[in-house]
Design a protein around this motif. Structure first.
Motif, PDB file in Angstrom:
ATOM      1  N   ASP A  67       1.094  -1.249  -0.015  1.00 18.54           N
ATOM      2  CA  ASP A  67      -0.111  -0.013  -0.132  1.00 18.54           C
ATOM      3  C   ASP A  67       0.784   1.350   0.286  1.00 18.54           C
ATOM      4  OD1 ASP A  67      -2.669   0.712   2.036  1.00 18.54           O
ATOM      5  OD2 ASP A  67      -1.779   1.859  -0.019  1.00 18.54           O
ATOM      6  N   SER A  68       1.056   1.198  -1.265  1.00 19.42           N
ATOM      7  CA  SER A  68       2.659   2.679  -1.512  1.00 19.42           C
ATOM      8  C   SER A  68       1.952   4.430  -1.016  1.00 19.42           C
ATOM      9  CB  SER A  68       2.831   2.912  -2.632  1.00 19.42           C
ATOM     10  OG  SER A  68       3.295   1.985  -3.262  1.00 19.42           O
ATOM     11  N   ASP A  69       0.482   4.525  -1.005  1.00 20.72           N
ATOM     12  CA  ASP A  69      -0.541   5.650  -0.393  1.00 20.72           C
ATOM     13  C   ASP A  69      -0.713   5.647   0.740  1.00 20.72           C
ATOM     14  OD1 ASP A  69      -0.846   6.788  -3.332  1.00 20.72           O
ATOM     15  OD2 ASP A  69      -3.070   5.119  -3.152  1.00 20.72           O
ATOM     16  N   GLU A  70      -0.177   4.431   1.766  1.00 18.02           N
ATOM     17  CA  GLU A  70      -0.469   4.685   2.561  1.00 18.02           C
ATOM     18  C   GLU A  70       1.316   5.096   3.735  1.00 18.02           C
ATOM     19  OE1 GLU A  70      -2.662   2.412   5.178  1.00 18.02           O
ATOM     20  OE2 GLU A  70      -4.681   2.596   3.595  1.00 18.02           O
ATOM     21  N   TYR A  71       2.017   5.060   3.169  1.00 19.71           N
ATOM     22  CA  TYR A  71       3.703   4.446   3.448  1.00 19.71           C
ATOM     23  C   TYR A  71       3.622   6.076   4.438  1.00 19.71           C
ATOM     24  CZ  TYR A  71       8.852   4.598   3.510  1.00 19.71           C
ATOM     25  OH  TYR A  71      10.199   4.909   3.536  1.00 19.71           O
ATOM     26  N   GLU A  72       3.746   6.894   4.238  1.00 18.15           N
ATOM     27  CA  GLU A  72       3.371   7.921   5.449  1.00 18.15           C
ATOM     28  C   GLU A  72       3.666   7.561   6.737  1.00 18.15           C
ATOM     29  OE1 GLU A  72       3.479  11.962   2.222  1.00 18.15           O
ATOM     30  OE2 GLU A  72       2.156  11.947   4.082  1.00 18.15           O
ATOM     31  N   GLU A  73       2.267   6.722   6.836  1.00 19.22           N
ATOM     32  CA  GLU A  73       1.396   6.658   8.259  1.00 19.22           C
ATOM     33  C   GLU A  73       2.913   5.550   8.739  1.00 19.22           C
ATOM     34  OE1 GLU A  73      -2.599   6.333   7.246  1.00 19.22           O
ATOM     35  OE2 GLU A  73      -2.074   4.677   8.278  1.00 19.22           O
ATOM     36  N   TYR A  74       3.639   4.523   8.231  1.00 15.52           N
ATOM     37  CA  TYR A  74       3.880   3.751   8.525  1.00 15.52           C
ATOM     38  C   TYR A  74       6.026   4.258   7.912  1.00 15.52           C
ATOM     39  CZ  TYR A  74      -0.063   1.366   8.443  1.00 15.52           C
ATOM     40  OH  TYR A  74      -1.359   1.053   9.235  1.00 15.52           O
ATOM     41  N   GLU A  75       6.355   5.343   8.345  1.00 17.47           N
ATOM     42  CA  GLU A  75       7.909   5.938   7.968  1.00 17.47           C
ATOM     43  C   GLU A  75       8.235   5.503   9.212  1.00 17.47           C
ATOM     44  OE1 GLU A  75       9.763  10.273   6.490  1.00 17.47           O
ATOM     45  OE2 GLU A  75       7.793   9.643   6.031  1.00 17.47           O
ATOM     46  N   GLU A  76       8.459   5.966  10.354  1.00 17.88           N
ATOM     47  CA  GLU A  76       8.617   5.492  11.200  1.00 17.88           C
ATOM     48  C   GLU A  76       8.878   4.021  11.928  1.00 17.88           C
ATOM     49  OE1 GLU A  76       9.465   9.888  13.247  1.00 17.88           O
ATOM     50  OE2 GLU A  76       8.131   8.301  14.474  1.00 17.88           O
ATOM     51  N   PHE A  77       9.816   3.463  12.242  1.00 19.93           N
ATOM     52  CA  PHE A  77       9.158   2.337  13.308  1.00 19.93           C
ATOM     53  C   PHE A  77       9.793   2.287  14.682  1.00 19.93           C
ATOM     54  CE2 PHE A  77      13.979   2.355  11.711  1.00 19.93           C
ATOM     55  CZ  PHE A  77      14.211   2.202  13.241  1.00 19.93           C
ATOM     56  N   ASP A  78       9.022   1.434  14.853  1.00 18.55           N
ATOM     57  CA  ASP A  78       8.964   1.530  16.829  1.00 18.55           C
ATOM     58  C   ASP A  78      10.273   1.762  16.797  1.00 18.55           C
ATOM     59  OD1 ASP A  78       8.009   1.497  18.943  1.00 18.55           O
ATOM     60  OD2 ASP A  78       7.736  -0.587  18.847  1.00 18.55           O
ATOM     61  N   GLY A  79      10.790   2.806  17.931  1.00 14.95           N
ATOM     62  CA  GLY A  79      11.882   3.313  18.770  1.00 14.95           C
ATOM     63  C   GLY A  79      12.671   4.325  18.134  1.00 14.95           C
ATOM     64  N   GLU A  84      16.815   8.301  18.410  1.00 17.46           N
ATOM     65  CA  GLU A  84      17.559   9.444  17.720  1.00 17.46           C
ATOM     66  C   GLU A  84      17.707  10.024  19.357  1.00 17.46           C
ATOM     67  OE1 GLU A  84      14.707  10.428  15.308  1.00 17.46           O
ATOM     68  OE2 GLU A  84      15.167   9.972  13.656  1.00 17.46           O
ATOM     69  N   GLU A  85      17.099  10.313  20.210  1.00  8.53           N
ATOM     70  CA  GLU A  85      16.807  10.787  21.745  1.00  8.53           C
ATOM     71  C   GLU A  85      18.804   9.980  22.391  1.00  8.53           C
ATOM     72  OE1 GLU A  85      16.317  13.166  24.688  1.00  8.53           O
ATOM     73  OE2 GLU A  85      15.439  13.104  22.572  1.00  8.53           O
ATOM     74  N   GLY A  86      18.645   8.497  22.434  1.00  8.60           N
ATOM     75  CA  GLY A  86      20.176   8.331  22.883  1.00  8.60           C
ATOM     76  C   GLY A  86      21.067   8.641  22.721  1.00  8.60           C
ATOM     77  N   LEU A  91      25.664  12.301  22.023  1.00  8.57           N
ATOM     78  CA  LEU A  91      26.685  13.496  21.372  1.00  8.57           C
ATOM     79  C   LEU A  91      26.905  14.929  22.203  1.00  8.57           C
ATOM     80  CD1 LEU A  91      24.574  13.344  17.589  1.00  8.57           C
ATOM     81  CD2 LEU A  91      27.176  12.907  18.538  1.00  8.57           C
ATOM     82  N   ASP A  92      25.609  15.577  22.697  1.00  4.83           N
ATOM     83  CA  ASP A  92      25.357  16.171  23.286  1.00  4.83           C
ATOM     84  C   ASP A  92      26.560  16.486  24.424  1.00  4.83           C
ATOM     85  OD1 ASP A  92      23.635  17.239  22.590  1.00  4.83           O
ATOM     86  OD2 ASP A  92      21.927  17.205  24.166  1.00  4.83           O
ATOM     87  N   SER A  93      27.007  14.617  25.470  1.00  6.11           N
ATOM     88  CA  SER A  93      28.266  14.855  26.255  1.00  6.11           C
ATOM     89  C   SER A  93      29.524  14.842  25.741  1.00  6.11           C
ATOM     90  CB  SER A  93      28.001  13.464  26.919  1.00  6.11           C
ATOM     91  OG  SER A  93      27.937  12.615  26.052  1.00  6.11           O
ATOM     92  N   GLN A  94      29.768  14.663  24.639  1.00  6.42           N
ATOM     93  CA  GLN A  94      31.135  14.433  23.668  1.00  6.42           C
ATOM     94  C   GLN A  94      31.704  16.285  23.290  1.00  6.42           C
ATOM     95  OE1 GLN A  94      30.136  10.953  20.505  1.00  6.42           O
ATOM     96  NE2 GLN A  94      31.485  12.283  19.786  1.00  6.42           N
ATOM     97  N   CYS A 143      29.828   6.308  13.266  1.00  7.08           N
ATOM     98  CA  CYS A 143      28.601   6.919  12.505  1.00  7.08           C
ATOM     99  C   CYS A 143      27.270   6.374  12.882  1.00  7.08           C
ATOM    100  CB  CYS A 143      28.560   7.362  10.930  1.00  7.08           C
ATOM    101  SG  CYS A 143      26.678   8.192  10.241  1.00  7.08           S
ATOM    102  N   PRO A 144      26.105   7.409  13.781  1.00  4.52           N
ATOM    103  CA  PRO A 144      25.086   6.354  14.015  1.00  4.52           C
ATOM    104  C   PRO A 144      23.753   6.114  12.905  1.00  4.52           C
ATOM    105  CG  PRO A 144      25.103   8.405  14.741  1.00  4.52           C
ATOM    106  CD  PRO A 144      26.006   8.502  14.025  1.00  4.52           C
ATOM    107  N   SER A 145      23.732   6.287  12.135  1.00  2.00           N
ATOM    108  CA  SER A 145      23.245   6.421  10.805  1.00  2.00           C
ATOM    109  C   SER A 145      23.742   5.498   9.356  1.00  2.00           C
ATOM    110  CB  SER A 145      23.300   8.070   9.928  1.00  2.00           C
ATOM    111  OG  SER A 145      22.427   9.097  10.807  1.00  2.00           O
ATOM    112  N   CYS A 146      24.685   5.856   9.534  1.00  2.00           N
ATOM    113  CA  CYS A 146      25.088   4.429   8.364  1.00  2.00           C
ATOM    114  C   CYS A 146      26.054   3.823   9.089  1.00  2.00           C
ATOM    115  CB  CYS A 146      25.930   5.515   6.567  1.00  2.00           C
ATOM    116  SG  CYS A 146      26.980   6.420   7.429  1.00  2.00           S
TER     117      CYS A 146
END
Length: 171
Positions: A67-79, A84-86, A91-94, A143-146
């Motif tokens: 269901d490609s049309d409803e992709y935005e609803e499922y863009e974020e996975f749980d957690g 990102e907060e962690g 980063l704030d402590s470095q 890197c926490p992203s890649c």
């Protein structure tokens, strides 16, 4: 009401913000992988009360829909928000927060690495001594992203190299 045109790259997990006048990006500006429907699949998984001992054969194909049309609803996975907060708290402590050369996210300090026996430093002919000692250390960043890993010369060894080059420059 303006519509948001933000997207997350499925390859490097970097947020991509595009200009509505130009249109969506065809490839990620950070990792240069293709974006869009090619090599991507969007799944909507329905939650049904099922026994935990079901085999794959027992799952109905209608439970999983493309269901490609409803992709935005499922863009974020749980957690993802907790992750990102962690990352942000670390980063704030470095003291040093280098930027990832691949996706340009800030990198996390994961430790210090001391060169093991077997490292043979190069000795420039003009200096007659190595730029770094055989037993130098580096700071290791991830890197926490890649999840690219980078090393940077430790502060002590960096200052030693700077002093050596300054003395050589005075001669």
């Amino acid at each position: 009401m303006s519509q948001s045109h933000d997207q997350v790259c499925p390859w490097c997990q970097t947020e991509i913000v595009w200009d509505p006048e130009i249109g969506p990006e065809e490839s990620c500006p950070h990792c240069f992988n293709e974006l869009g429907d090619y090599r991507s699949i969007n799944l909507k998984v329905g939650q049904h009360e099922q026994d935990s001992d079901l085999d794959e054969e027992d799952v109905d194909d209608n439970d999983i829909e493309d269901d490609s049309d409803e992709y935005e609803e499922y863009e974020e996975f749980d957690g993802i928000d907790d992750y990102e907060e962690g990352v942000q708290r670390v980063l704030d402590s470095q003291e040093d927060t280098p930027e990832c050369p691949v996706c340009h996210s800030y990198m996390l300090l994961t430790g210090t690495r001391t060169m093991a026996l077997g490292f043979v430093p190069a000795v420039p002919q003009t200096l007659k001594q190595p730029l770094v000692k055989a037993a130098h250390s580096t700071k290791v960043f991830v890197c926490p992203s890649c999840f690219k890993v980078e090393q940077v010369l430790s502060e002590e060894d960096r200052l030693g190299m700077i002093e050596l080059l300054k003395q050589h420059g005075k001669q």
